[in-house]
Structure formats: structure tokens, C-alpha cells
Scaffold this motif. Structure first.
Motif, PDB file in Angstrom:
ATOM      1  N   THR A  10       0.841  -1.202   0.000  1.00 31.25           N
ATOM      2  CA  THR A  10       0.000   0.000   0.000  1.00 31.25           C
ATOM      3  C   THR A  10       0.873   1.247   0.000  1.00 31.25           C
ATOM      4  O   THR A  10       0.611   2.201  -0.739  1.00 31.25           O
ATOM      5  CB  THR A  10      -0.938  -0.005   1.215  1.00 31.25           C
ATOM      6  N   ARG A  13       2.234   1.904  -3.338  1.00 32.96           N
ATOM      7  CA  ARG A  13       1.215   2.507  -4.210  1.00 32.96           C
ATOM      8  C   ARG A  13       1.096   4.005  -3.948  1.00 32.96           C
ATOM      9  O   ARG A  13       0.952   4.795  -4.874  1.00 32.96           O
ATOM     10  CB  ARG A  13      -0.118   1.787  -4.009  1.00 32.96           C
ATOM     11  N   LEU A  14       1.172   4.398  -2.690  1.00 34.00           N
ATOM     12  CA  LEU A  14       1.131   5.832  -2.359  1.00 34.00           C
ATOM     13  C   LEU A  14       2.338   6.566  -2.944  1.00 34.00           C
ATOM     14  O   LEU A  14       2.210   7.694  -3.426  1.00 34.00           O
ATOM     15  CB  LEU A  14       1.083   6.025  -0.841  1.00 34.00           C
ATOM     16  N   ASP A  43      -2.508  -3.480  -5.469  1.00 35.80           N
ATOM     17  CA  ASP A  43      -3.777  -3.368  -4.743  1.00 35.80           C
ATOM     18  C   ASP A  43      -4.410  -4.745  -4.563  1.00 35.80           C
ATOM     19  O   ASP A  43      -4.820  -5.121  -3.462  1.00 35.80           O
ATOM     20  CB  ASP A  43      -4.722  -2.428  -5.491  1.00 35.80           C
ATOM     21  N   ALA A  67      -4.941   5.075  -1.106  1.00 35.40           N
ATOM     22  CA  ALA A  67      -3.989   4.895  -2.209  1.00 35.40           C
ATOM     23  C   ALA A  67      -4.729   4.648  -3.522  1.00 35.40           C
ATOM     24  O   ALA A  67      -4.374   5.210  -4.566  1.00 35.40           O
ATOM     25  CB  ALA A  67      -3.033   3.741  -1.901  1.00 35.40           C
TER      26      ALA A  67
END
Length: 187
Positions: A10, A13-14, A43, A67
Motif C-alpha cells: 500500500t 502505491r502511495l 492493490d 492509495a
């Protein structure tokens, strides 16, 4: 060590979000497609790992959907700026996410659990991921060809319909939870 993998995915992804925006803005679409697809893959992977190994955390419950939304909205902003999709699509998504955030805050203040993602919210996110990828790929390959534009509008239109359906379902749940809260409060 394994317990940190979903949150690390996660976080990754951010971190991707500003790079995604930069590459779409600079019209480096191949790199943007790779980043966006990789973000979608992380994800799915972080959700699978978290559920399979019971590694769901409060941090993940908050940041995973954040995200997703940041990736989605970032891509949509730049697709609107490049005139790949109409502004109304971005407006609908921003309104939906704003209403979801406001509802979540109000439920949290009432001491209720925030509404988690349901199948229709996940489906809307997946369809939007595919629609965004399809939009970029179709636009690169076919340009402003009439068939290409129709394909883009169908893909984005389907994503918007799914998003509105998810919003309507979340609104129903929100009002049901609020009603239950008010009835318990008045007893």
C-alpha cells in the motif's frame, strides 16, 4: 516480516502516485501505463495477502482505499487535462469520494464503524482501473479515431455507472446505520 507486506505494498502505491501524475502530464504514457498497472496489481496483491493471512490492520483499512483513490483521481485529473476524457467524469468521482469521506467521518464521530469496502465498491474500482488503462492505450494506439473515442466513452461510461451504483449502495448503508444509531440514542 510477512505481516508488513500488505502495508508495504500500500505504501508503495502511495509513493507511485506523484510519479504517475508526472508521467501522464509529460505524455510518457508507456511509463504511466506500467505504473498504473503495477499499482492495480499491488492493490489486488495486498488485499489477497492481508485477507489470506489475517494481516488486516487499521493502517491498511485507511491507507489502502486512500492509495486507490489517489491513483484513480490523479490519473483522471491528467486525462481530463489532456482532453482524453470529459471533465464531468472527474467531477462525479470527486463528489462520490467526498461524500464517502464525509459519511465516514460522521459515522466515526457517532462511534460507528466506518463502512468498509463492499463488492460493488471493489468492482467499481477495478472497472475504473481498466477503463483508465484502456483510455490511455486506445488513445495512444488509435488517436482521435471515431471508433477509438467511442470505445473510450463506453469504458469510462461503464466505470461511472458502477461508481454511481456503489455510491447509491453506500448511501443506503449510511442512512441505515445513522437510523440505527439515532434509535439507540433515543431509547
Amino acid at each position: 516480516m510477512r505481516r508488513y507486506i500488505p502495508n508495504a505494498l500500500t505504501l508503495l502505491r502511495l509513493i507511485i502516485v506523484p510519479f504517475l501524475g508526472y508521467y501522464i502530464y509529460c505524455e510518457k504514457y508507456t511509463t504511466a501505463i506500467i505504473l498504473f498497472a503495477f499499482g492495480g496489481f499491488t492493490d489486488v496483491l495486498d488485499g489477497y495477502i492481508a485477507r489470506k493471512y489475517n494481516l488486516i490492520t487499521k493502517w491498511g483499512k485507511f491507507f489502502d482505499p486512500l492509495a486507490d483513490k489517489l491513483m484513480q483521481i490523479t490519473a483522471l485529473v491528467f486525462l481530463v487535462l489532456h482532453r482524453f476524457i470529459p471533465l464531468i467524469v472527474l467531477i462525479i468521482v470527486v463528489i462520490k469520494e467526498s461524500l464517502m469521506l464525509a459519511g465516514g467521518i460522521m459515522l466515526y464521530k457517532k462511534g460507528k464503524t466506518v463502512i468498509g469496502a463492499n463488492w460493488y465498491g471493489k468492482l467499481a474500482t477495478v472497472i475504473f482501473y481498466f477503463a483508465i488503462l484502456a483510455t490511455i492505450i486506445i488513445k495512444i494506439v488509435a488517436g482521435n479515431n471515431g471508433y477509438a473515442l467511442n470505445a473510450i466513452y463506453v469504458a469510462i461510461g461503464l466505470a461511472v455507472v458502477c461508481t454511481l451504483f456503489a455510491l447509491s449502495r453506500y448511501i443506503i448503508i449510511y442512512f441505515r446505520l445513522s437510523k440505527d444509531y439515532n434509535e439507540k440514542k433515543n431509547k
